[in-house]
Design a protein around this motif. Structure first.
Motif, short mmCIF file in Angstrom:
data_model
loop_
_atom_site.label_atom_id
_atom_site.label_comp_id
_atom_site.label_asym_id
_atom_site.label_seq_id
_atom_site.Cartn_x
_atom_site.Cartn_y
_atom_site.Cartn_z
N ARG A 115 0.84 -1.20 0.00
CA ARG A 115 0.00 0.00 0.00
C ARG A 115 0.87 1.24 0.00
O ARG A 115 1.86 1.33 0.72
N ARG A 117 0.73 5.78 -0.55
CA ARG A 117 -0.05 7.01 -0.67
C ARG A 117 0.65 7.94 -1.65
O ARG A 117 1.85 8.18 -1.55
N GLU A 119 1.73 11.23 -2.73
CA GLU A 119 1.94 12.49 -2.02
C GLU A 119 2.01 13.68 -2.96
O GLU A 119 1.75 14.81 -2.54
N GLN A 133 -4.25 9.95 -2.68
CA GLN A 133 -4.85 8.70 -3.13
C GLN A 133 -4.02 7.51 -2.66
O GLN A 133 -2.79 7.53 -2.72
N GLU A 134 -4.69 6.48 -2.19
CA GLU A 134 -4.01 5.27 -1.75
C GLU A 134 -4.10 4.21 -2.85
O GLU A 134 -5.17 3.99 -3.41
N LEU A 167 2.67 2.95 3.24
CA LEU A 167 1.66 2.89 4.29
C LEU A 167 1.76 1.54 5.00
O LEU A 167 2.34 0.59 4.47
N ASP A 208 -3.81 -0.22 -10.19
CA ASP A 208 -3.45 1.08 -9.63
C ASP A 208 -2.18 1.67 -10.24
O ASP A 208 -1.97 2.88 -10.20
#
Length: 223
Positions: A115, A117, A119, A133-134, A167, A208
């Protein structure tokens, strides 16, 4: 848009990176490490793997490959460049990005879905994401710990140049959970996780990672 993907001796994710470019809608152009010519590409990906067997420091030999001189010059002139894993290491060794990547703090190779994030969306490779957004993309490295002196870390934070951050658990001891950074101009990005392995639902844990490739293509079209 033509996106070059460099192959060094020991590269193993060059074909995956080329496929990610095609899935995103671009034309993948194979670039050979021994050819000092970028062949007019609009952007370049330095893929993951073990260039030159990772002898000396990871990326330390790749930085001297003939292809790197025109790439460094073009990157300083604004060419979008993405370094993934070993490519990130090579960008740091080439001084296109600050800091260094060292052996994981637990001294073990790590391979898992990670996971992250997002930035910063102020780069050529992340403009299609939303800040904060993760996302989940695969991670696989043995020398993935990002380190830099305190002043450099503070500058990266203050200038918004941390691109993605780990994360949950920090997988390799990277300072401040940094998974990827950019140069001041935002055209050069390096990250340890592998977005090229998360572009299709059939083979990736998510799709993703596709945003890295669609972002640069959309930016090139707008330009």
């Amino acid at each position: 848009m033509r996106i070059g993907v460099v192959t060094f001796p020991g590269s193993l994710d060059d074909r995956d990176a080329g496929r990610a470019v095609r899935v995103a809608g671009g034309e993948a152009v194979a670039l050979w490490h021994g050819d000092a010519d970028l062949h007019g590409v609009d952007a370049v990906v330095l893929p993951g793997g073990f260039s030159y067997g990772d002898y000396l420091r990871c990326g330390a030999i790749a930085r001297f490959a003939p292809v790197m001189q025109p790439l460094v010059d073009a990157a300083r002139g604004g060419l979008p460049v993405l370094g993934i894993c070993n490519g990130f290491q090579t960008l740091c060794e080439s001084h296109l990005l600050p800091g260094a990547l060292i052996r994981n703090d637990h001294r073990k190779f790590v391979c898992r879905d990670q996971r992250l994030r997002v930035e910063s969306t102020a780069t050529a490779w992340t403009s299609g994401y939303e800040q904060g957004q993760e996302i989940v993309v695969p991670l696989k490295n043995g020398e993935g710990g990002f380190v830099a002196d305190q002043r450099t870390l503070d500058e990266l934070e203050a200038e918004g140049r941390v691109v993605v951050r780990y994360l949950d658990d920090n997988p390799n001891g990277s300072y401040r959970d940094i998974a990827g950074i950019t140069n001041a101009r935002g055209n050069v990005v390096g990250l340890m996780p592998h977005p090229e392995h998360a572009v299709e639902s059939l083979t990736g844990p998510t799709t993703d990672g596709l945003g890295f490739f669609t972002s640069v293509l959309e930016g090139l079209i707008r330009a």
